[in-house]
Design a protein around this motif. Structure first.
Motif, PDB file in Angstrom:
ATOM      1  N   HIS A  31       0.783  -1.226   0.000  1.00 65.04           N
ATOM      2  CA  HIS A  31       0.000   0.000   0.000  1.00 65.04           C
ATOM      3  C   HIS A  31       0.821   1.286   0.000  1.00 65.04           C
ATOM      4  CE1 HIS A  31      -3.370  -2.623   0.791  1.00 65.04           C
ATOM      5  NE2 HIS A  31      -2.710  -3.123   1.820  1.00 65.04           N
ATOM      6  N   SER A  32       2.132   1.180   0.199  1.00 68.00           N
ATOM      7  CA  SER A  32       2.923   2.414   0.326  1.00 68.00           C
ATOM      8  C   SER A  32       4.383   2.170  -0.025  1.00 68.00           C
ATOM      9  CB  SER A  32       2.834   2.952   1.763  1.00 68.00           C
ATOM     10  OG  SER A  32       3.478   2.084   2.667  1.00 68.00           O
ATOM     11  N   ILE A  33       5.067   3.279  -0.254  1.00 71.88           N
ATOM     12  CA  ILE A  33       6.515   3.260  -0.428  1.00 71.88           C
ATOM     13  C   ILE A  33       7.072   4.422   0.386  1.00 71.88           C
ATOM     14  CG2 ILE A  33       6.453   4.583  -2.585  1.00 71.88           C
ATOM     15  CD1 ILE A  33       8.900   2.821  -3.467  1.00 71.88           C
ATOM     16  N   THR A  34       8.246   4.211   0.970  1.00 75.80           N
ATOM     17  CA  THR A  34       8.852   5.205   1.851  1.00 75.80           C
ATOM     18  C   THR A  34      10.267   5.521   1.397  1.00 75.80           C
ATOM     19  OG1 THR A  34       7.567   4.367   3.721  1.00 75.80           O
ATOM     20  CG2 THR A  34       9.482   5.730   4.255  1.00 75.80           C
ATOM     21  N   ALA A  35      10.601   6.808   1.427  1.00 75.75           N
ATOM     22  CA  ALA A  35      11.954   7.260   1.124  1.00 75.75           C
ATOM     23  C   ALA A  35      12.475   8.089   2.288  1.00 75.75           C
ATOM     24  CB  ALA A  35      11.975   8.087  -0.158  1.00 75.75           C
ATOM     25  N   LYS A  36      13.782   8.130   2.410  1.00 77.15           N
ATOM     26  CA  LYS A  36      14.473   8.832   3.502  1.00 77.15           C
ATOM     27  C   LYS A  36      15.359   9.920   2.909  1.00 77.15           C
ATOM     28  CE  LYS A  36      17.885   7.799   7.119  1.00 77.15           C
ATOM     29  NZ  LYS A  36      18.670   6.726   7.733  1.00 77.15           N
TER      30      LYS A  36
ATOM     31  N   TRP B  79      -2.311  11.134  -4.147  1.00 78.37           N
ATOM     32  CA  TRP B  79      -1.428  10.551  -3.132  1.00 78.37           C
ATOM     33  C   TRP B  79      -1.372  11.448  -1.912  1.00 78.37           C
ATOM     34  CZ3 TRP B  79       0.426   5.809  -3.992  1.00 78.37           C
ATOM     35  CH2 TRP B  79       0.357   5.339  -5.312  1.00 78.37           C
ATOM     36  N   GLN B  80      -1.315  10.821  -0.749  1.00 75.75           N
ATOM     37  CA  GLN B  80      -1.006  11.536   0.480  1.00 75.75           C
ATOM     38  C   GLN B  80       0.385  11.118   0.902  1.00 75.75           C
ATOM     39  OE1 GLN B  80      -3.677  12.195   4.031  1.00 75.75           O
ATOM     40  NE2 GLN B  80      -2.351  10.596   4.828  1.00 75.75           N
ATOM     41  N   ILE B  81       1.236  12.097   1.149  1.00 76.25           N
ATOM     42  CA  ILE B  81       2.604  11.814   1.578  1.00 76.25           C
ATOM     43  C   ILE B  81       2.805  12.458   2.944  1.00 76.25           C
ATOM     44  CG2 ILE B  81       5.059  12.058   1.065  1.00 76.25           C
ATOM     45  CD1 ILE B  81       2.842  12.552  -1.815  1.00 76.25           C
ATOM     46  N   ARG B  82       3.062  11.615   3.925  1.00 76.63           N
ATOM     47  CA  ARG B  82       3.370  12.089   5.278  1.00 76.63           C
ATOM     48  C   ARG B  82       4.888  12.121   5.424  1.00 76.63           C
ATOM     49  NH1 ARG B  82      -0.169  12.012   9.404  1.00 76.63           N
ATOM     50  NH2 ARG B  82       1.458  11.341  10.838  1.00 76.63           N
TER      51      ARG B  82
ATOM     52  N   ALA C 113       8.686  14.694  -1.361  1.00 72.43           N
ATOM     53  CA  ALA C 113       7.315  14.180  -1.482  1.00 72.43           C
ATOM     54  C   ALA C 113       6.974  13.850  -2.933  1.00 72.43           C
ATOM     55  CB  ALA C 113       6.322  15.204  -0.929  1.00 72.43           C
ATOM     56  N   GLU C 114       7.303  14.724  -3.857  1.00 71.65           N
ATOM     57  CA  GLU C 114       6.981  14.448  -5.266  1.00 71.65           C
ATOM     58  C   GLU C 114       7.779  13.259  -5.779  1.00 71.65           C
ATOM     59  OE1 GLU C 114       6.158  16.455  -9.595  1.00 71.65           O
ATOM     60  OE2 GLU C 114       6.640  17.761  -7.909  1.00 71.65           O
ATOM     61  N   SER C 115       8.998  13.117  -5.334  1.00 69.97           N
ATOM     62  CA  SER C 115       9.823  11.985  -5.756  1.00 69.97           C
ATOM     63  C   SER C 115       9.215  10.660  -5.309  1.00 69.97           C
ATOM     64  CB  SER C 115      11.240  12.118  -5.187  1.00 69.97           C
ATOM     65  OG  SER C 115      11.859  13.284  -5.676  1.00 69.97           O
ATOM     66  N   VAL C 116       8.828  10.572  -4.046  1.00 71.90           N
ATOM     67  CA  VAL C 116       8.280   9.308  -3.537  1.00 71.90           C
ATOM     68  C   VAL C 116       6.869   9.070  -4.077  1.00 71.90           C
ATOM     69  CG1 VAL C 116       7.326  10.102  -1.322  1.00 71.90           C
ATOM     70  CG2 VAL C 116       8.216   7.802  -1.515  1.00 71.90           C
ATOM     71  N   GLY C 117       6.081  10.122  -4.229  1.00 67.44           N
ATOM     72  CA  GLY C 117       4.732   9.966  -4.778  1.00 67.44           C
ATOM     73  C   GLY C 117       4.742   9.540  -6.235  1.00 67.44           C
TER      74      GLY C 117
ATOM     75  N   VAL D 164      14.443  12.746   7.572  1.00 65.38           N
ATOM     76  CA  VAL D 164      12.992  12.721   7.412  1.00 65.38           C
ATOM     77  C   VAL D 164      12.633  11.552   6.513  1.00 65.38           C
ATOM     78  CG1 VAL D 164      12.479  15.130   7.921  1.00 65.38           C
ATOM     79  CG2 VAL D 164      13.118  14.479   5.596  1.00 65.38           C
ATOM     80  N   PHE D 165      11.408  11.045   6.710  1.00 69.71           N
ATOM     81  CA  PHE D 165      10.898   9.912   5.960  1.00 69.71           C
ATOM     82  C   PHE D 165       9.603  10.334   5.293  1.00 69.71           C
ATOM     83  CE2 PHE D 165      13.482   8.411   9.368  1.00 69.71           C
ATOM     84  CZ  PHE D 165      14.220   7.377   8.809  1.00 69.71           C
ATOM     85  N   ALA D 166       9.489  10.077   4.006  1.00 67.13           N
ATOM     86  CA  ALA D 166       8.273  10.400   3.263  1.00 67.13           C
ATOM     87  C   ALA D 166       7.593   9.097   2.866  1.00 67.13           C
ATOM     88  CB  ALA D 166       8.612  11.218   2.023  1.00 67.13           C
ATOM     89  N   LYS D 167       6.360   8.930   3.334  1.00 66.87           N
ATOM     90  CA  LYS D 167       5.593   7.710   3.042  1.00 66.87           C
ATOM     91  C   LYS D 167       4.406   8.087   2.169  1.00 66.87           C
ATOM     92  CE  LYS D 167       3.332   3.819   5.343  1.00 66.87           C
ATOM     93  NZ  LYS D 167       3.066   3.220   6.656  1.00 66.87           N
ATOM     94  N   ALA D 168       4.380   7.544   0.944  1.00 63.73           N
ATOM     95  CA  ALA D 168       3.306   7.833  -0.006  1.00 63.73           C
ATOM     96  C   ALA D 168       2.260   6.735   0.044  1.00 63.73           C
ATOM     97  CB  ALA D 168       3.872   7.949  -1.416  1.00 63.73           C
ATOM     98  N   GLU D 169       0.996   7.150   0.208  1.00 64.90           N
ATOM     99  CA  GLU D 169      -0.122   6.213   0.210  1.00 64.90           C
ATOM    100  C   GLU D 169      -1.199   6.723  -0.752  1.00 64.90           C
ATOM    101  OE1 GLU D 169      -0.602   4.131   4.326  1.00 64.90           O
ATOM    102  OE2 GLU D 169      -0.452   6.298   4.672  1.00 64.90           O
ATOM    103  N   ILE D 170      -1.808   5.807  -1.477  1.00 62.46           N
ATOM    104  CA  ILE D 170      -2.809   6.163  -2.485  1.00 62.46           C
ATOM    105  C   ILE D 170      -4.116   6.581  -1.818  1.00 62.46           C
ATOM    106  CG2 ILE D 170      -3.662   3.795  -2.775  1.00 62.46           C
ATOM    107  CD1 ILE D 170      -3.139   6.221  -5.670  1.00 62.46           C
ATOM    108  N   MET D 171      -4.698   7.652  -2.321  1.00 55.06           N
ATOM    109  CA  MET D 171      -6.021   8.094  -1.879  1.00 55.06           C
ATOM    110  C   MET D 171      -7.057   7.830  -2.981  1.00 55.06           C
ATOM    111  SD  MET D 171      -5.080   9.078   1.050  1.00 55.06           S
ATOM    112  CE  MET D 171      -6.515   9.833   1.726  1.00 55.06           C
ATOM    113  N   HIS D 172      -6.610   7.963  -4.240  1.00 57.21           N
ATOM    114  CA  HIS D 172      -7.472   7.692  -5.404  1.00 57.21           C
ATOM    115  C   HIS D 172      -6.587   7.132  -6.505  1.00 57.21           C
ATOM    116  CE1 HIS D 172     -10.243   8.155  -8.741  1.00 57.21           C
ATOM    117  NE2 HIS D 172      -9.318   8.850  -9.361  1.00 57.21           N
TER     118      HIS D 172
END
Length: 142
Positions: free
Chosen positions: A34-39, A115-118, A62-66, A99-107
């Motif tokens: 469901h997600s991918i994470t980058a540091k 995508w939502q990236i935290r 965020a754009e890179s991981v999304g 920092v860690f960016a975790k991208a998860e699909i919303m649609h």
């Protein structure tokens, strides 16, 4: 062909060579269904003049991981993914560490994805919350 987690992360990191992602030392570190994470390390290379993480570096992360997530989760090789809109709320500053960016699909649409990236610090504190819309472009066949 399906890849193992390690193979997928290695492929993502290989694609970063000679790009902005390499300049910012972005490294893909985790992946699941469901997600991918980058540091990204937080140091003077990504600071604002006052010594905190630059919002533009956070948005680039965020754009890179999304975008990578959109390409991976679409599961198609004959496409290109482009970010078409991005909005970020920076809620906490950070001076050092990572920092860690975790991208998860919303649609997950056929042509657009949301995508939502935290972006969190090493203690899982929210640093930025980013919304990215991507567009899928199908490559023309000769």
């Amino acid at each position: 062909m399906e890849y193992t987690k390690e193979e997928l992360l290695a492929r993502c990191n290989q694609m970063c060579k000679n790009t902005l992602m390499e300049t910012l030392n972005i490294e893909f570190v985790d992946f699941n269904d469901h997600s991918i994470t980058a540091k990204m390390p937080v140091n003077s290379r990504v600071h604002q003049p006052d010594g905190v993480l630059h919002g533009g570096a956070s948005v680039a992360l965020a754009e890179s991981v999304g975008s990578a997530a959109a390409f991976i989760f679409l599961g198609k090789k004959d496409v290109q993914v482009r970010g078409i809109e991005i909005a970020a709320n920076h809620v906490k500053s950070i001076r050092e560490g990572a920092v860690f960016a975790k991208a998860e699909i919303m649609h997950k649409g056929r042509t657009t994805q949301l995508w939502q990236i935290r972006i969190t610090d090493e203690q899982n504190n929210l640093i930025s919350l980013v919304k990215l819309t991507t567009l899928t472009l199908y490559k023309e066949q000769p």
